[in-house]
Scaffold this motif. Structure first.
Motif, short mmCIF file in Angstrom:
data_model
loop_
_atom_site.label_atom_id
_atom_site.label_comp_id
_atom_site.label_asym_id
_atom_site.label_seq_id
_atom_site.Cartn_x
_atom_site.Cartn_y
_atom_site.Cartn_z
N HIS A 62 0.75 -1.44 0.26
CA HIS A 62 -0.24 -0.10 0.16
C HIS A 62 1.01 0.99 -0.20
CE1 HIS A 62 -2.62 3.20 1.67
NE2 HIS A 62 -4.06 2.42 0.61
N PRO A 63 0.16 2.16 -0.82
CA PRO A 63 1.44 3.34 -1.03
C PRO A 63 1.60 3.88 -0.20
CG PRO A 63 0.13 3.54 -2.34
CD PRO A 63 -0.35 2.30 -1.73
N VAL A 64 0.19 4.41 0.54
CA VAL A 64 0.36 5.43 2.14
C VAL A 64 0.96 4.67 3.46
CG1 VAL A 64 -0.92 6.40 3.31
CG2 VAL A 64 -1.57 6.28 1.42
N LEU A 65 0.38 3.51 3.61
CA LEU A 65 0.53 2.31 4.62
C LEU A 65 1.29 2.01 5.07
CD1 LEU A 65 -3.14 1.26 5.23
CD2 LEU A 65 -1.90 3.04 5.92
N ILE A 66 2.29 1.92 3.74
CA ILE A 66 3.58 0.70 3.26
C ILE A 66 3.95 -0.58 4.75
CG2 ILE A 66 6.27 1.13 3.74
CD1 ILE A 66 5.32 3.23 2.34
N ARG A 67 2.05 -1.61 3.55
CA ARG A 67 2.20 -2.50 4.87
C ARG A 67 2.13 -3.23 3.59
NH1 ARG A 67 -3.53 -2.24 7.81
NH2 ARG A 67 -3.02 -4.52 7.78
N LEU A 68 2.41 -4.67 2.77
CA LEU A 68 1.90 -6.14 3.16
C LEU A 68 0.58 -6.03 2.59
CD1 LEU A 68 5.20 -7.65 2.68
CD2 LEU A 68 4.35 -6.77 0.46
N PHE A 69 0.09 -5.89 1.68
CA PHE A 69 -1.09 -6.99 1.30
C PHE A 69 -1.32 -8.34 0.56
CE2 PHE A 69 -2.32 -2.97 3.08
CZ PHE A 69 -3.50 -2.82 3.97
N GLN A 70 -1.70 -9.36 1.20
CA GLN A 70 -2.05 -10.33 0.01
C GLN A 70 -3.45 -10.11 -1.06
OE1 GLN A 70 -1.50 -14.14 2.03
NE2 GLN A 70 -1.08 -15.41 -0.28
N LEU A 71 -2.95 -10.91 -1.81
CA LEU A 71 -4.12 -10.81 -2.62
C LEU A 71 -5.16 -11.70 -2.79
CD1 LEU A 71 -3.30 -9.82 -6.09
CD2 LEU A 71 -3.78 -8.18 -4.60
N LYS A 72 -6.51 -11.34 -2.55
CA LYS A 72 -7.38 -12.42 -2.31
C LYS A 72 -8.21 -12.71 -3.39
CE LYS A 72 -8.38 -10.70 2.70
NZ LYS A 72 -9.61 -10.21 4.04
N VAL A 73 -9.19 -14.06 -3.48
CA VAL A 73 -9.82 -14.58 -4.70
C VAL A 73 -10.90 -14.00 -4.85
CG1 VAL A 73 -11.16 -16.38 -5.30
CG2 VAL A 73 -8.37 -15.99 -4.55
#
Length: 83
Positions: A62-73
């Motif tokens: 995430h460009p603002v939160l600088i957190r990794l997110f895994q994509l969900k189906v």
């Protein structure tokens, strides 16, 4: 009273670049299937791409939160199973 021939009137003026371009756009548009069929095909492409990307374990930052997110189906097999 005789009716004017529209075909001869249309051919009397020279065809411009814009007329040719619009004619091509119309010809391509006439070859496309129904909008409903296009919608269904694009929705299926998105579902297949979502499953493929999720199976690869892709993550985004995430460009603002600088957190990794895994994509969900967007479509899970469990949702369609009958209990």
């Amino acid at each position: 009273m005789a009716q004017p021939n529209l075909q001869t009137e249309q051919k009397s003026h020279p065809t411009t670049f814009l007329d040719k371009l619009l004619g091509r756009v119309e010809a391509i548009g006439n070859k496309l299937p129904d909008p409903f069929i296009l919608f269904v095909c694009l929705a299926l492409i998105i579902v297949v791409a979502s499953v493929a990307i999720n199976s690869m374990g892709v993550t985004v930052v995430h460009p603002v939160l600088i957190r990794l997110f895994q994509l969900k189906v967007c479509c899970r097999i469990k949702a369609f199973s009958i209990s």
